[in-house]
Design an enzyme around this catalytic site. Structure first.
Site, PDB file in Angstrom:
ATOM      1  N   GLU A 117       0.839  -1.192   0.000  1.00 32.88           N
ATOM      2  CA  GLU A 117       0.000   0.000   0.000  1.00 32.88           C
ATOM      3  C   GLU A 117       0.875   1.242   0.000  1.00 32.88           C
ATOM      4  O   GLU A 117       2.091   1.150   0.169  1.00 32.88           O
ATOM      5  CB  GLU A 117      -0.945  -0.012   1.200  1.00 32.88           C
ATOM      6  CG  GLU A 117      -0.210  -0.017   2.516  1.00 32.88           C
ATOM      7  CD  GLU A 117      -1.099  -0.416   3.689  1.00 32.88           C
ATOM      8  OE1 GLU A 117      -2.032  -1.208   3.491  1.00 32.88           O
ATOM      9  OE2 GLU A 117      -0.838   0.074   4.791  1.00 32.88           O
ATOM     10  N   LYS A 119       2.678   4.688   1.042  1.00 32.66           N
ATOM     11  CA  LYS A 119       3.170   5.276   2.285  1.00 32.66           C
ATOM     12  C   LYS A 119       2.833   6.758   2.242  1.00 32.66           C
ATOM     13  O   LYS A 119       3.480   7.540   1.550  1.00 32.66           O
ATOM     14  CB  LYS A 119       4.679   5.063   2.418  1.00 32.66           C
ATOM     15  CG  LYS A 119       5.214   5.536   3.743  1.00 32.66           C
ATOM     16  CD  LYS A 119       6.635   5.056   3.935  1.00 32.66           C
ATOM     17  CE  LYS A 119       7.155   5.383   5.317  1.00 32.66           C
ATOM     18  NZ  LYS A 119       7.093   6.775   5.706  1.00 32.66           N
ATOM     19  N   ASP A 121       2.498  10.568   3.126  1.00 31.91           N
ATOM     20  CA  ASP A 121       3.451  11.473   3.755  1.00 31.91           C
ATOM     21  C   ASP A 121       2.724  12.429   4.695  1.00 31.91           C
ATOM     22  O   ASP A 121       2.399  13.555   4.334  1.00 31.91           O
ATOM     23  CB  ASP A 121       4.197  12.249   2.659  1.00 31.91           C
ATOM     24  CG  ASP A 121       5.519  12.769   3.151  1.00 31.91           C
ATOM     25  OD1 ASP A 121       5.893  12.446   4.294  1.00 31.91           O
ATOM     26  OD2 ASP A 121       6.179  13.496   2.402  1.00 31.91           O
ATOM     27  N   TYR A 226      -4.631   2.574   8.196  1.00 29.69           N
ATOM     28  CA  TYR A 226      -3.888   1.443   7.649  1.00 29.69           C
ATOM     29  C   TYR A 226      -3.506   0.387   8.684  1.00 29.69           C
ATOM     30  O   TYR A 226      -2.716  -0.502   8.376  1.00 29.69           O
ATOM     31  CB  TYR A 226      -2.625   1.920   6.939  1.00 29.69           C
ATOM     32  CG  TYR A 226      -1.752   2.815   7.793  1.00 29.69           C
ATOM     33  CD1 TYR A 226      -1.140   2.339   8.950  1.00 29.69           C
ATOM     34  CD2 TYR A 226      -1.544   4.149   7.455  1.00 29.69           C
ATOM     35  CE1 TYR A 226      -0.362   3.155   9.737  1.00 29.69           C
ATOM     36  CE2 TYR A 226      -0.752   4.974   8.235  1.00 29.69           C
ATOM     37  CZ  TYR A 226      -0.169   4.466   9.370  1.00 29.69           C
ATOM     38  OH  TYR A 226       0.592   5.276  10.159  1.00 29.69           O
ATOM     39  N   LYS A 313      11.269   3.419   0.193  1.00 27.57           N
ATOM     40  CA  LYS A 313      11.171   4.883   0.135  1.00 27.57           C
ATOM     41  C   LYS A 313      11.652   5.426  -1.209  1.00 27.57           C
ATOM     42  O   LYS A 313      12.688   5.005  -1.717  1.00 27.57           O
ATOM     43  CB  LYS A 313      12.032   5.507   1.243  1.00 27.57           C
ATOM     44  CG  LYS A 313      11.588   5.122   2.635  1.00 27.57           C
ATOM     45  CD  LYS A 313      10.842   6.233   3.301  1.00 27.57           C
ATOM     46  CE  LYS A 313      11.749   7.325   3.752  1.00 27.57           C
ATOM     47  NZ  LYS A 313      11.549   7.787   5.087  1.00 27.57           N
ATOM     48  N   CYS A 407      10.748  50.417  -0.196  1.00 26.56           N
ATOM     49  CA  CYS A 407       9.927  49.680  -1.159  1.00 26.56           C
ATOM     50  C   CYS A 407      10.463  49.874  -2.575  1.00 26.56           C
ATOM     51  O   CYS A 407      10.644  51.017  -3.016  1.00 26.56           O
ATOM     52  CB  CYS A 407       8.484  50.175  -1.075  1.00 26.56           C
ATOM     53  SG  CYS A 407       7.439  49.442  -2.338  1.00 26.56           S
ATOM     54  N   CYS A 410       7.574  52.113  -4.484  1.00 25.52           N
ATOM     55  CA  CYS A 410       7.224  53.501  -4.185  1.00 25.52           C
ATOM     56  C   CYS A 410       8.277  54.212  -3.340  1.00 25.52           C
ATOM     57  O   CYS A 410       8.148  55.407  -3.072  1.00 25.52           O
ATOM     58  CB  CYS A 410       5.866  53.571  -3.486  1.00 25.52           C
ATOM     59  SG  CYS A 410       5.892  52.841  -1.840  1.00 25.52           S
ATOM     60  N   CYS A 425       5.592  47.178   3.021  1.00 27.88           N
ATOM     61  CA  CYS A 425       5.430  48.556   2.585  1.00 27.88           C
ATOM     62  C   CYS A 425       4.067  48.984   3.113  1.00 27.88           C
ATOM     63  O   CYS A 425       3.054  48.376   2.792  1.00 27.88           O
ATOM     64  CB  CYS A 425       5.471  48.615   1.064  1.00 27.88           C
ATOM     65  SG  CYS A 425       4.879  50.180   0.434  1.00 27.88           S
ATOM     66  N   CYS A 430       0.732  52.521  -2.622  1.00 28.60           N
ATOM     67  CA  CYS A 430       1.918  52.014  -3.319  1.00 28.60           C
ATOM     68  C   CYS A 430       1.494  51.380  -4.646  1.00 28.60           C
ATOM     69  O   CYS A 430       0.607  50.521  -4.672  1.00 28.60           O
ATOM     70  CB  CYS A 430       2.610  50.985  -2.433  1.00 28.60           C
ATOM     71  SG  CYS A 430       3.777  49.936  -3.297  1.00 28.60           S
TER      72      CYS A 430
HETATM   73  S1  IVH Z   1       2.289   0.813   8.776  1.00 27.25           S
HETATM   74  C1  IVH Z   1       4.243  -0.662  12.963  1.00 27.25           C
HETATM   75  N1  IVH Z   1       1.286   1.852   6.617  1.00 27.25           N
HETATM   76  O1  IVH Z   1       5.132   5.651   7.956  1.00 27.25           O
HETATM   77  C2  IVH Z   1       4.301   0.446  11.975  1.00 27.25           C
HETATM   78  N2  IVH Z   1       2.666   3.216   7.965  1.00 27.25           N
HETATM   79  O2  IVH Z   1       7.990   5.219   8.545  1.00 27.25           O
HETATM   80  C3  IVH Z   1       3.083   0.439  11.150  1.00 27.25           C
HETATM   81  N3  IVH Z   1       2.913   5.495   7.146  1.00 27.25           N
HETATM   82  O3  IVH Z   1       4.915   5.646  11.435  1.00 27.25           O
HETATM   83  C4  IVH Z   1       3.133   1.471  10.128  1.00 27.25           C
HETATM   84  N4  IVH Z   1       1.629   5.278   5.374  1.00 27.25           N
HETATM   85  O4  IVH Z   1       3.330   7.163  10.137  1.00 27.25           O
HETATM   86  C5  IVH Z   1       2.059   2.063   7.681  1.00 27.25           C
HETATM   87  N5  IVH Z   1       0.278   2.655   4.679  1.00 27.25           N
HETATM   88  C6  IVH Z   1       1.051   2.852   5.741  1.00 27.25           C
HETATM   89  C7  IVH Z   1       1.656   4.087   6.005  1.00 27.25           C
HETATM   90  C8  IVH Z   1       2.476   4.228   7.131  1.00 27.25           C
HETATM   91  C9  IVH Z   1       2.378   6.106   6.074  1.00 27.25           C
HETATM   92  C10 IVH Z   1       3.825   6.135   8.109  1.00 27.25           C
HETATM   93  C11 IVH Z   1       3.466   5.904   9.559  1.00 27.25           C
HETATM   94  C12 IVH Z   1       4.671   5.235  10.143  1.00 27.25           C
HETATM   95  C13 IVH Z   1       5.747   5.675   9.203  1.00 27.25           C
HETATM   96  C14 IVH Z   1       6.920   4.712   9.264  1.00 27.25           C
END
Ligand code: IVH
Length: 666
Positions: A117, A119, A121, A226, A313, A407, A410, A425, A430
């Site tokens: 799935e 990740k 941000d 998640y 990552k 400025c 002006c 300003c 202006c």
């Molecule tokens: S599972 C036991 N699933 O990534 C840890 N984490 O670098 C379970 N994160 O702390 C984490 N998307 O904040 C999981 N689909 C996803 C995620 C996810 C973002 C973040 C989460 C975690 C960090 C780890």
């Protein structure tokens, strides 16, 4: 012995540096170094500690999971700690992870099923539902104790406060902010003279950890769930969990896959490396989890992360280029912003030639000089930012830049007001500010006066034809005829567009006035509440504060604006010229997409079809499967089908996913 002392000193130094940057990042939400630099420090520390295990201290940052709770919030202890994930940066790291899983389970390659799935941000949160009711939300904090953010979590509109089943369960997920909302938050912060957030994750973190939930609500945070904390659900696999959460109408990311064996996992990770650019929010990788919960239990955890999961990552898109010069621009509120002019360089899908340096503090902090080579990247995949200067490439020819004292437009002396980072300003007449105000007033989302861009606005001012926004409505054909480059057709068009704009609803007029802190959303709210400009103008602070989502800053700015004599003059000019001051009380219950018919084709990255339909219907619209002349919009996702062609033939408005999201957000 000497060497060991040197190592000891370096270890000490690394721990202090990391602790300090951790604090800046997790507690203050104001990082000073890039994630890459931080990872570099952490890697060096891990490596040295591995070589010299006798020098590891129990308080080393390698033994901890994250930041510290802000004391202003209550604390919540996590019965099951919220751990992090081990990272993989290349396919080889995934293979190694897979070997460990095979060893740990005794299974063959293809027999191991992984749930992959995205990740997200953002920042990790835990949600406690008791008997189906949301009772608590908390941050991860240091992994063991987090902050109580229940009041803020409850402002996330996607999150149901009660579930269709009376279960007691602790859920975990990621709070994030969509790219578009991130851009808007930063725009507002800049306008208010506040330091912009470095990236969407910091914006999400900063918003969740607000003491005033109204601010959180205005930031439009989103969430994907998640995982599980404490629970007694009888489930067999991770994907089954996600489907179950989906059924409970909890927000779950639709982009997930079951991968058999590590080759399929690698393919999934590489596919999203490209596809992520189409998402309306940021991801920084893919999370790979052993799908079977039984195997997860067997594999268990190390002190810092689960053995059954890894994060693959992605490196953020970065490029280097040279700073050709630094210009300052004056915004419509008078804030003076330094902007780096760059040698144009390609960066994730566009050519970047400028990057805002925001204000003199950021400029000083980054230490950018004219002629420097700099590392740039796109914050939240959209706005180019300078990450840092490549100091080792300096030749000595670089020139320092100092912010002007007066400025550039002006010549008035600039001021830095208490509590603000921007120099301003303060001259209300202006020229640069007025031109910017005109451009804003005429912009597509305000009064939508086509043909009144920066060049035309500057000309109108230079020739003395407009001194304030109201003068636009008094412009005559003869006056415009004296402007160079204005031919009959363009004069007619501009006068037509100005005349038409008089009919715009009040919320656009309010937005167009450019009152500080009053963005599009606040304008809609105020217009919807008061229905008439004169009533907004007459409202006192208390009355404004009683309006949902209107906080003290907006209330103060609105009253200050309407108490100003030059605003009275302006409003009277508008009135004389017959500008509409009212908001239509929509007889259709005020739903923004009432009666509009949508047709979808192709795959959407951020929604299932069902979700997309729900979003449209919640706003009063309808979804149809066939394109016809009655179709208001065709939304075309990935690999659109023949409906796209049909819509093109009929000349219907066609939206991509991003535009669809914008439309939903109003
Ligand atoms: S599972 C036991 N699933 O990534 C840890 N984490 O670098 C379970 N994160 O702390 C984490 N998307 O904040 C999981 N689909 C996803 C995620 C996810 C973002 C973040 C989460 C975690 C960090 C780890």
């Amino acid at each position: 012995m000497k060497k060991k002392e040197a190592v000891q000193r370096r270890l000490q130094q690394l721990r202090e540096l990391i602790n300090n940057h951790n604090y800046l990042y997790h507690v203050l939400d104001q990082p000073e170094i890039s994630d890459g630099e931080f990872d570099g420090l952490m890697r060096e520390l891990v490596k040295l500690e591995r070589e010299y295990p006798e020098l590891v201290t129990p308080d080393s940052p390698t033994r901890r999971v994250g930041g510290e709770p802000l004391p202003a919030f209550g604390t919540v202890s996590h019965k099951i700690p919220m751990l992090g994930l081990d990272n993989a940066f290349e396919p080889g790291d995934l293979e190694e992870f897979h070997r460990r899983i095979r060893r740990g389970t005794g299974l063959e390659d293809g027999a191991i099923e992984y749930a992959c799935e995205l990740k997200i941000d953002g920042l990790a949160v835990s949600l406690q539902y008791e008997e189906g009711r949301l009772v608590r939300g908390s941050t991860r904090g240091d992994g063991f104790t987090g902050e109580d953010i229940t009041h803020n979590i409850k402002t996330i509109r996607q999150l149901p406060l009660s579930l269709p089943e009376k279960i007691t369960v602790e859920l975990r997920g990621e709070v994030y902010i969509a790219d578009r909302d991130f851009a808007e938050v930063n725009r507002q912060r800049r306008q208010a003279g506040e330091a912009p957030f470095a990236n969407p994750r910091n914006a999400a973190a900063g918003s969740v950890r607000q003491l005033d939930p109204r601010i959180t609500a205005a930031r439009r945070l989103k969430l994907f769930l998640y995982g599980l904390g404490e629970h007694d659900l009888a489930l067999e696999s991770h994907l089954e969990l996600l489907e179950y959460l989906d059924r409970l109408k909890l927000p779950v990311n639709p982009n997930r896959a079951l991968c058999r064996g590590i080759e399929e996992v690698k393919k999934y990770c590489l596919r999203w490396q490209e596809e992520r650019r189409r998402l309306p929010y940021g991801i920084d990788g893919v999370v790979v989890k052993v799908n079977s919960l039984r195997l997860q239990r067997l594999l268990d955890y190390t002190a810092r992360s689960p053995r059954w999961a890894i994060a693959f990552k992605y490196a953020p898109a970065e490029a280097t280029t040279r700073v050709k010069g630094i210009q300052v621009s004056v915004g419509r509120t008078g804030a003076v912003t330094p902007v780096a002019i760059l040698e144009p360089v390609a960066l994730s899908g566009s050519t970047v030639g400028r990057a805002s340096l925001h204000n003199e503090d950021v400029l000083a902090e980054k230490g950018v000089m004219i002629g420097d080579r700099v590392l740039i990247r796109k914050a939240g995949e959209i706005i180019p930012e300078i990450v840092g200067v490549l100091r080792e490439e300096r030749t000595g020819e670089e020139k320092a830049f100092t912010m002007p004292a007066s400025c550039p437009s002006c010549g008035t002396r600039l001021h830095r007001l208490p509590g603000e980072v921007a120099r301003r300003c303060l001259n209300p007449s202006c020229p640069a500010q007025l031109v910017e105000r005109l451009v804003h007033f005429a912009s597509r989302r305000a009064m939508a006066i086509e043909g009144l861009g920066p060049a035309a606005a500057a000309l109108l001012w230079e020739k003395g034809l407009v001194e304030d926004l109201g003068d636009l409505y008094g412009l005559t054909r003869e006056q415009l005829a004296i402007l160079p480059r204005f031919k009959d057709r363009s004069i007619d068009n501009l006068l037509g567009a100005i005349a038409e704009s008089k009919q715009q609803p009040l919320h656009r007029l309010l937005f167009g006035l450019g009152i500080r802190f009053v963005g599009e959303r606040a304008s809609r709210i105020l217009a919807g509440q008061f229905l008439q400009l004169d009533r907004v103008a007459a409202a006192g602070k208390e009355e404004l504060l009683a309006v949902p989502e209107i906080g003290p800053k907006i209330a103060a700015a609105v009253t200050a604006y309407f108490n100003n004599p030059s605003s009275h003059k302006l409003i009277e000019k508008f009135r004389r010229h017959g500008v509409n001051f009212t908001e239509p009380r929509s007889g259709r219950g005020g739903l923004p997409l009432e009666g509009e018919v949508f047709v979808f084709t192709g795959g959407l990255a951020g929604f299932t079809r069902e979700e997309a339909r729900r979003q449209v219907e919640e706003r009063g619209g309808r979804v149809s499967s066939a394109v016809s002349r009655k179709t208001a919009y065709l939304v075309a996702g990935r690999d659109p089908g023949s409906k796209l062609k049909r819509a093109e033939e009929l000349g219907l408005p066609i939206l991509n996913e991003k535009e669809f999201v914008e439309l939903l957000d109003g």
